[in-house]
Motif scaffolding. Structure first.
Motif, PDB file in Angstrom:
ATOM      1  N   ALA A 539      70.012 -10.002  36.871  1.00 43.16           N
ATOM      2  CA  ALA A 539      68.750 -10.054  36.265  1.00 43.16           C
ATOM      3  C   ALA A 539      68.052  -9.606  36.868  1.00 43.16           C
ATOM      4  O   ALA A 539      67.853  -8.543  36.283  1.00 43.16           O
ATOM      5  N   ASN A 540      67.662  -9.629  38.302  1.00 45.81           N
ATOM      6  CA  ASN A 540      67.152  -8.462  38.964  1.00 45.81           C
ATOM      7  C   ASN A 540      67.482  -7.268  38.539  1.00 45.81           C
ATOM      8  O   ASN A 540      66.418  -5.625  39.405  1.00 45.81           O
ATOM      9  N   ALA A 541      69.206  -7.177  39.244  1.00 49.51           N
ATOM     10  CA  ALA A 541      69.552  -5.720  39.009  1.00 49.51           C
ATOM     11  C   ALA A 541      69.188  -5.375  37.956  1.00 49.51           C
ATOM     12  O   ALA A 541      68.822  -3.457  37.422  1.00 49.51           O
ATOM     13  N   GLN A 542      69.234  -5.560  36.783  1.00 51.54           N
ATOM     14  CA  GLN A 542      68.911  -4.816  35.729  1.00 51.54           C
ATOM     15  C   GLN A 542      67.428  -4.412  35.329  1.00 51.54           C
ATOM     16  O   GLN A 542      67.173  -3.813  34.801  1.00 51.54           O
ATOM     17  N   LEU A 543      66.523  -5.926  36.107  1.00 47.90           N
ATOM     18  CA  LEU A 543      65.219  -5.382  35.845  1.00 47.90           C
ATOM     19  C   LEU A 543      64.795  -3.504  36.536  1.00 47.90           C
ATOM     20  O   LEU A 543      64.222  -3.215  36.321  1.00 47.90           O
ATOM     21  N   HIS A 544      65.885  -3.672  37.350  1.00 48.18           N
ATOM     22  CA  HIS A 544      64.962  -2.444  38.535  1.00 48.18           C
ATOM     23  C   HIS A 544      65.915  -1.395  37.739  1.00 48.18           C
ATOM     24  O   HIS A 544      65.397  -0.544  37.952  1.00 48.18           O
ATOM     25  N   PHE A 545      67.022  -1.567  37.177  1.00 54.65           N
ATOM     26  CA  PHE A 545      67.734  -0.318  36.624  1.00 54.65           C
ATOM     27  C   PHE A 545      66.960  -0.120  35.531  1.00 54.65           C
ATOM     28  O   PHE A 545      66.220   1.381  35.124  1.00 54.65           O
ATOM     29  N   VAL A 546      66.125  -0.711  34.674  1.00 50.91           N
ATOM     30  CA  VAL A 546      64.834   0.047  33.850  1.00 50.91           C
ATOM     31  C   VAL A 546      63.925   0.456  34.532  1.00 50.91           C
ATOM     32  O   VAL A 546      63.121   1.524  34.348  1.00 50.91           O
ATOM     33  N   TYR A 547      63.401   0.113  35.703  1.00 47.11           N
ATOM     34  CA  TYR A 547      61.744   0.648  36.563  1.00 47.11           C
ATOM     35  C   TYR A 547      62.492   1.773  37.048  1.00 47.11           C
ATOM     36  O   TYR A 547      61.476   2.698  36.478  1.00 47.11           O
ATOM     37  N   LYS A 548      63.812   1.567  37.418  1.00 44.20           N
ATOM     38  CA  LYS A 548      63.945   3.475  37.780  1.00 44.20           C
ATOM     39  C   LYS A 548      64.730   4.746  37.482  1.00 44.20           C
ATOM     40  O   LYS A 548      64.088   5.387  37.238  1.00 44.20           O
ATOM     41  N   HIS A 549      64.433   3.801  35.945  1.00 44.19           N
ATOM     42  CA  HIS A 549      64.414   4.976  34.696  1.00 44.19           C
ATOM     43  C   HIS A 549      63.127   5.067  34.301  1.00 44.19           C
ATOM     44  O   HIS A 549      63.457   5.898  32.873  1.00 44.19           O
ATOM     45  N   SER A 550      62.163   4.275  34.509  1.00 40.81           N
ATOM     46  CA  SER A 550      60.882   4.245  33.744  1.00 40.81           C
ATOM     47  C   SER A 550      58.997   5.493  34.531  1.00 40.81           C
ATOM     48  O   SER A 550      59.848   5.775  35.414  1.00 40.81           O
ATOM     49  N   PRO A 551      59.027   5.676  33.763  1.00 43.80           N
ATOM     50  CA  PRO A 551      57.427   6.318  34.897  1.00 43.80           C
ATOM     51  C   PRO A 551      56.769   5.629  35.284  1.00 43.80           C
ATOM     52  O   PRO A 551      55.997   6.311  36.255  1.00 43.80           O
ATOM     53  N   TYR A 552      57.547   4.268  35.973  1.00 42.68           N
ATOM     54  CA  TYR A 552      56.213   4.128  36.685  1.00 42.68           C
ATOM     55  C   TYR A 552      57.729   3.994  38.552  1.00 42.68           C
ATOM     56  O   TYR A 552      56.452   3.391  39.403  1.00 42.68           O
ATOM     57  N   TYR A 553      58.836   4.155  38.355  1.00 45.96           N
ATOM     58  CA  TYR A 553      59.444   4.313  39.022  1.00 45.96           C
ATOM     59  C   TYR A 553      58.740   5.719  40.310  1.00 45.96           C
ATOM     60  O   TYR A 553      58.630   7.490  39.823  1.00 45.96           O
ATOM     61  N   GLU A 554      58.726   5.256  41.640  1.00 47.20           N
ATOM     62  CA  GLU A 554      57.816   7.023  42.485  1.00 47.20           C
ATOM     63  C   GLU A 554      58.558   7.637  42.762  1.00 47.20           C
ATOM     64  O   GLU A 554      59.992   7.134  42.788  1.00 47.20           O
ATOM     65  N   LYS A 555      58.640   8.906  41.904  1.00 50.51           N
ATOM     66  CA  LYS A 555      59.466  10.311  42.574  1.00 50.51           C
ATOM     67  C   LYS A 555      59.448  10.842  43.754  1.00 50.51           C
ATOM     68  O   LYS A 555      60.771  11.466  43.942  1.00 50.51           O
TER      69      LYS A 555
END
Length: 574
Positions: A539-555
């Motif tokens: 579950a955590n890996a899936q949350l991180h996947f969404v996070y990494k592909h979101s505007p919130y992820y640090e460029k």
């Protein structure tokens, strides 16, 4: 000149005064060169910088015209021949050989013309703290001398791994000397480890495929053949360094690939032909010193003879590198391409070990042989890159910027804040050693992807244009894929760690909302779950996947800080 055929007792070296199995101490060595300076107007002992033990590095300049300024010597169009000794003070052959050679070029009639077109500069001892750490047991595989220095510095660095990262004061000072004097020819004296064979002298020249082609052609077609003939005629037949394909030389010899961390790999980046003589560890010390002396002499003769050609080649090589567009970054041995070369060795055998009872290797000196072996001396570029119009380096990366300055790289600075469209790399993957290597956790096998981004830069940020004769250094250091790049040596490691993260229970709701608004992201997530069972259960890996592909992820996470400006443009520069 000293104008005498034989040295007086005061100019005999400690090696000559000893029993043939003794090397000079550091104090004796420097005092001896200072005496030579007093005796001859054609010698000057200079001091540079400092070392890890607080003592300076000395540079001995031998100039027939009594000119001791590097700039003036270059204006006279004389070649500069640099000899470096004691990078590993447990291998002191070159230290003793260089002392005798320095004296003899001033005294012996047969050397009267050797300085006509050449200025010889000698670092008597590079690893000063290692030479002061004197003992008799650290070189367990070596036949003499009785006492000698230690491989590591006072900080336990191996200086022949430090030419790029420049952790040591010694390397920083060497860089100052090298850039000031800009030698065309460089010799770094060593003693080998490895197989047993009949030769006293082996040689590692600059690997020709990664040397500038014009210099490689001269090295391979003129310099090395002539040195081999001269050394054989002098009684010190020479062979390429015995770096074996498998356990013994019968399997073939591989030309050592000296990347930029090594002395001759470093000098090659600046179009200086480098050679690393490696005398055989098991030969008597006297023979090793004499063979090193002979090589130093023969190199000087060839450089003096070919001074015009060597100078022209260097200028043309510098011009070519200034215009060069494609640069190899990593190399791989071509195992299908080799030449047979004659080799004089000893038959390798195996017998039961008295220690383990298992089979052990030994070489039977009662069974010498001479036969052809395969010599693998061809490398191909495994990774190459096209140079950009410019590299942009944020000023905060001071350790990188100062190393560029030490190496004579011309840098510019922005005079005002500005926004630029640049190519940036993201570090996708890399391998790192498990244990520290020379104070670093070295990276390799670096995988990247490139993005075009608009980034903001500030007044004082650095711009490096790869339109310089030092382009090879610029590109190999600033492109992260380089075998000895600044990234490989950990100078940019802070980018590898994310600075922000999410709290699972808070991010759950926002991630679900994002998936509702972005069907493409939801499809990508589902496809990943279908193809990756472990991911589907995490579950955590899936949350991180969404996070990494979101505007919130640090460029900036894993974004390599050195950007590539691809299009020529006017920049606000100092």
């Amino acid at each position: 000149m000293l104008h005498q055929d034989q040295p007086g007792n005061e100019l005999l070296t400690p090696f000559e005064k000893g029993n043939g199995n003794q090397t000079t101490t550091y104090e004796e060595c420097i005092a001896w060169y200072q005496l030579l300076d007093q005796k001859s107007e054609e010698v000057k002992v200079l001091q540079y910088g400092t070392t890890s033990v607080g003592k300076p590095l000395h540079l001995v300049v031998i100039s027939k015209d009594k000119i001791f300024s590097a700039a003036e010597i270059r204006n006279q169009d004389k070649r500069i021949y640099l000899i470096n000794n004691g990078i590993h003070p447990g291998e002191p052959d070159g230290i003793d050989a260089s002392m005798m050679f320095a004296r003899d070029v001033l005294m012996k009639k047969e050397f009267n013309s050797i300085l006509d077109h050449v200025v010889i500069i000698i670092i008597p001892v590079y690893n000063v703290s290692g030479m002061l750490n004197r003992g008799s047991f650290s070189r367990v595989n070596q036949n003499g001398p009785e006492a000698y220095g230690f491989r590591g510095t006072a900080q336990n660095y191996d200086l022949n791994r430090d030419f790029v990262k420049c952790d040591s004061r010694e390397a920083q000072t060497f860089t100052e000397i090298f850039r000031e004097w800009q030698p065309e020819i460089f010799v770094d004296t060593h003693v080998s480890n490895g197989a047993d064979y009949q030769y006293t002298m082996t040689l590692i020249p600059s690997q020709p495929d990664k040397l500038q082609p014009m210099l490689a052609a001269y090295q391979e077609n003129t310099l090395l053949p002539d040195l081999n003939v001269a050394m054989k005629n002098a009684g010190f037949e020479m062979i390429p360094y015995v770096n074996t394909m498998e356990e013994t030389p019968d399997s073939g010899l591989i030309q050592f690939l000296e990347t930029a961390r090594y002395s001759t790999g470093y000098t090659a980046l600046f179009n200086c032909i480098g050679m690393m003589p490696e005398t055989h560890m098991l030969k008597a010390y006297t023979a090793r010193v004499r063979s090193t002396y002979q090589l130093l002499e023969e190199v000087a003769k060839v450089v003096n003879r070919d001074n015009v050609l060597i100078g022209e080649n260097k200028k043309k090589a510098d011009e070519a590198v200034t215009q060069q567009k494609e640069f190899p970054l990593t190399w791989i041995l071509n195992e299908k391409k080799f030449e047979p070369i004659p080799f004089k060795g000893y038959v390798a055998k195996h017998t039961a070990s008295e220690v383990s009872g298992l089979q052990r290797l030994y070489y039977d000196r009662k069974e010498p042989f001479e036969k052809d072996v395969k010599y693998y001396n061809h490398y191909e570029a495994a990774t190459s890159v096209s140079k950009p119009f410019a590299y942009i380096i944020p000023q905060g990366w001071e350790a990188v910027i100062v190393r560029l300055k030490w190496n004579g790289i011309s840098i510019k600075r922005l005079t005002k804040d500005t926004t630029l469209n640049v190519n940036v790399y993201y570090i996708e993957d890399f391998k790192t050693v498990d244990r520290a290597f020379e104070g670093h956790f070295l990276h390799s096998n670096i995988k990247l992807h490139t993005e075009q981004q608009q980034l903001h830069y500030y007044k004082g940020d650095v711009v490096v244009f790869p339109n310089q004769s030092s382009n090879r250094y610029i590109v190999e250091m600033l492109e992260p894929q380089g075998a000895d790049s600044y990234f490989a040596w950990n100078f940019f490691d802070p980018i590898l760690m994310a600075k922000e993260y999410f709290s699972d229970y808070v991010w759950e709701d926002l991630a679900a909302e994002l998936l509702q608004k972005d069907p493409a992201l939801k499809i990508a997530l589902e496809e990943r779950k279908e193809t990756d069972p472990e991911f589907a259960k995490d579950a955590n890996a899936q949350l991180h996947f969404v996070y990494k592909h979101s505007p919130y992820y640090e460029k900036s996470h894993q974004r390599y800080p050195v950007a590539r400006l691809m299009e020529a443009m006017d920049l606000p520069l100092e």
